[in-house]
Design a protein around this motif. Structure first.
Motif, PDB file in Angstrom:
ATOM      1  N   LYS A   1      80.543  -6.237  53.455  1.00  0.00           N
ATOM      2  CA  LYS A   1      80.525  -6.608  54.867  1.00  0.00           C
ATOM      3  C   LYS A   1      81.751  -7.440  55.238  1.00  0.00           C
ATOM      4  O   LYS A   1      82.324  -7.271  56.322  1.00  0.00           O
TER       5      LYS A   1
ATOM      6  N   TYR B   1      84.586  -5.053  55.562  1.00  0.00           N
ATOM      7  CA  TYR B   1      84.518  -4.275  56.803  1.00  0.00           C
ATOM      8  C   TYR B   1      84.931  -5.118  58.012  1.00  0.00           C
ATOM      9  O   TYR B   1      85.609  -4.612  58.922  1.00  0.00           O
ATOM     10  N   ASN B   2      84.535  -6.389  58.014  1.00  0.00           N
ATOM     11  CA  ASN B   2      84.921  -7.269  59.127  1.00  0.00           C
ATOM     12  C   ASN B   2      86.437  -7.414  59.234  1.00  0.00           C
ATOM     13  O   ASN B   2      86.969  -7.601  60.329  1.00  0.00           O
TER      14      ASN B   2
ATOM     15  N   LYS C   1      87.550  -3.567  60.593  1.00  0.00           N
ATOM     16  CA  LYS C   1      86.837  -2.789  61.615  1.00  0.00           C
ATOM     17  C   LYS C   1      87.630  -2.641  62.908  1.00  0.00           C
ATOM     18  O   LYS C   1      87.502  -1.629  63.608  1.00  0.00           O
TER      19      LYS C   1
ATOM     20  N   LYS D   1      90.668   1.603  55.087  1.00  0.00           N
ATOM     21  CA  LYS D   1      89.590   1.523  56.072  1.00  0.00           C
ATOM     22  C   LYS D   1      88.516   2.564  55.774  1.00  0.00           C
ATOM     23  O   LYS D   1      87.303   2.295  55.907  1.00  0.00           O
TER      24      LYS D   1
ATOM     25  N   VAL E   1      86.386   1.349  52.774  1.00  0.00           N
ATOM     26  CA  VAL E   1      85.473   0.265  53.165  1.00  0.00           C
ATOM     27  C   VAL E   1      84.304   0.821  53.980  1.00  0.00           C
ATOM     28  O   VAL E   1      83.137   0.468  53.749  1.00  0.00           O
ATOM     29  N   ALA E   2      84.611   1.697  54.934  1.00  0.00           N
ATOM     30  CA  ALA E   2      83.554   2.285  55.759  1.00  0.00           C
ATOM     31  C   ALA E   2      82.589   3.115  54.908  1.00  0.00           C
ATOM     32  O   ALA E   2      81.365   3.078  55.123  1.00  0.00           O
TER      33      ALA E   2
ATOM     34  N   LEU F   1      80.309   0.661  52.971  1.00  0.00           N
ATOM     35  CA  LEU F   1      79.308   0.017  53.833  1.00  0.00           C
ATOM     36  C   LEU F   1      78.262   1.028  54.290  1.00  0.00           C
ATOM     37  O   LEU F   1      77.055   0.730  54.280  1.00  0.00           O
TER      38      LEU F   1
ATOM     39  N   VAL G   1      78.624   4.830  60.385  1.00  0.00           N
ATOM     40  CA  VAL G   1      79.738   4.271  59.614  1.00  0.00           C
ATOM     41  C   VAL G   1      80.240   5.304  58.605  1.00  0.00           C
ATOM     42  O   VAL G   1      81.445   5.433  58.380  1.00  0.00           O
TER      43      VAL G   1
END
Length: 544
Positions: free
Chosen positions: A290, A293-294, A297, A310, A313-314, A317, A326
């Protein structure tokens, strides 16, 4: 022979030039000192001199306001300092003080607009191409265009401009370095090193801090952690060099396997573009999905690397929280690079398409792409992880085991998911003891879940010796009916294996005799054979 100011400047020895100016009576020496401060990376020092010059109403400390034009030029120099110091609003105000037209002003305005500021476009000159206007200014304009393309991740176009200038002006060998930077960003690492070598042969480039850092970065990407200490030694020898200190601190973290990431990288998020991606990667590796992702995002990816990070990470998550939206974002990001005309046949492009297919559970198709780049990535832990899982998913357990064992990074080796996949391969390849020995990699909080999987999978695979060890460990932690049944069944399974061996070889090997004896002892110790009938049958059939 006594050195002049020009000698120091020609050799980019700005510290030497500053020392000379301290004892000089040179006209406007303070402005020359500001010039040296700026080119030595001390933008705050240069700013103070320029600001004093602008606001001074009389000649002081050797600074003489000779003309309004000089004063206006200094406004632009001050704006350059503010831009490097990320004081963009101050830079805009300084530009506003310059009432005429100037190529430098035009470049500054475009740079500030890149940062989201709105600038009055009055008196803004359009940059000219090489061959138009004064030669020096044409080169500056073309260099600026290349820099803007580079900032937009159009590395191929930027490289072409640099090479064109180099053809027209071979007296600028440093352009080889800019071309090498473009190749580095495009992941043409061998070509980048060759291009740097051209520069080093023509100059004393090996003494350049920038060159040494770039070479270390290219070599690190080529060879990974194999020469880690060598890269760290190289960076530590130059790490206090002011203009590149932020980049060097960033690279030291990366070369040191992410050590001090949480201490250093957050400070550099708005300074070194790669810091955000590398911090997100660090969080991803350490399962702070998380947080990762923050960080990304709101990132609008422009380069292939940004799309990859990216997307990864997506994907993590989306799988972790079961969010199809996502996951769909991850698929879109991977597919964009995998289908891109400029990226689809590159190593990252094929990896992206493989990731897209993997998320769609099209493992055989994913393996087509992964196997095509295997020879380039045998030492890449992330690649081996994805490749190994894909092979296991299509039940090629022999190759999957080989690939997963290539992984050397401790963060993977200590990860319960990695060990579960590897244990699954070991069990399918009839290496139960190897699967059991992976327990030493598992932290206490994950031991129970790991043991349950090992116990169940080894029993299903008919590897009763391993399931016996796992169920015994589980039963000693929790003597519930499920673990009791599993332990008892494993003991009977060991007996079944012994009977099968005796029926074919007429004798039981010493090691299997020990396993059978252990099974009988467990049945008696934990009172799992209340009537004693099971142990009696075991002894009768095996003569133990």
């Amino acid at each position: 022979m006594k050195s002049s100011l020009d000698d120091y400047l020609d050799h980019r020895d700005y510290q030497g030039a500053l020392a000379l100016l301290d004892f000089s009576n040179k006209k406007d020496k303070e402005l020359w000192k500001a010039y040296c401060f700026f080119h030595n990376g001390d933008f705050e020092g240069a700013r103070k001199v320029y600001e004093y010059f602008i606001h001074s109403s009389s000649t002081t400390r050797g600074i003489k306001k000779e003309s309004l034009q000089c004063q206006q030029d200094v406004c632009l120099y001050l704006a350059c300092c503010d831009f490097h110091l990320k004081r963009y609003d101050d830079a805009r105000k300084s530009i506003a003080e310059y009432t005429g037209a100037s190529p430098l002003k035009s470049r500054l305005v475009l740079l500030l607009e890149k940062k989201g500021l709105t600038i009055d476009s009055h008196n803004i000159e359009q940059p000219s191409r090489v061959g138009g206007g004064s030669d020096d200014e044409s080169v500056h304009s073309e260099m600026f265009k290349a820099a803007m393309l580079y900032a937009d991740c159009n590395f191929q176009e930027a490289a072409e401009i640099y090479k064109n200038i180099l053809r027209l002006h071979p007296e600028f060998p440093v352009l080889h370095v800019f071309v090498a930077m473009c190749y580095f960003k495009m992941n043409y690492l061998d070509v980048a090193l060759e291009t740097l070598a051209v520069y080093e042969r023509s100059t004393a480039g090996s003494d350049s801090v920038f060159i040494r850092n770039l070479k270390a970065s290219i070599s690190f990407r080529l060879h990974g952690y194999m020469l880690q200490q060598e890269y760290l030694k190289e960076l530590n020898s130059i790490n206090n060099f002011l203009p590149y200190s932020d980049i060097l601190h960033h690279n030291t973290v990366i070369f040191n396997n992410g050590d001090k990431s949480l201490e250093i990288l957050p400070i550099l998020l708005d300074i070194v573009p790669e810091a955000r991606l590398n911090l997100a990667t660090y969080h991803l590796i350490h399962y702070n999905v998380k947080e990762a992702y923050n960080l990304v995002k709101n990132l609008e990816p422009r380069s292939a690397h940004e799309y990859v990070v990216k997307g990864a990470v997506a994907a993590s998550l989306g799988q972790m929280i079961g969010d199809n939206e996502v996951l769909s974002e991850a698929l879109t990001l991977f597919a964009f690079i995998g289908d891109s005309p400029t990226e689809k046949d590159t190593i990252p492009g094929r990896q992206c398409m493989a990731s897209c297919l993997f998320l769609k559970k099209q493992y055989s198709d994913a393996l087509v792409y992964l196997s095509s780049v295997e020879s380039y990535l045998t030492d890449d832990d992330e690649f081996n992880w994805n490749y190994g899982m894909s092979l296991a998913a299509v039940e090629d357990y022999g190759k999957a085991e080989e690939v997963l064992l290539r992984i050397k990074n401790k963060s993977y080796i200590g990860d319960v998911n990695y060990n579960l996949w590897l244990a699954h391969c070991f069990l399918k390849n009839d290496k139960g003891l190897s699967a059991w020995q992976l327990l030493s990699n598992i932290k206490n909080s994950d031991r129970n879940s790991f043991l349950k999987v090992i116990a169940d999978k080894s029993f299903q695979a008919g590897n009763y010796t391993t399931s016996l060890k796992a169920f015994r460990a589980l039963y000693e932690m929790n003597q519930d009916s499920t673990n009791a049944l599993g332990l008892k069944s494993s003991c009977i399974g060991v007996f079944y294996s012994a009977l099968t061996r005796i029926s074919t070889t007429k004798r039981l090997p010493t090691e299997e005799q020990k396993d059978l004896k252990e099974a009988m002892d467990i049945l008696q110790k934990y009172d799992l054979d209340k009537s004693g009938s099971i142990v009696a049958v075991m002894k009768d059939w095996t003569s133990i």
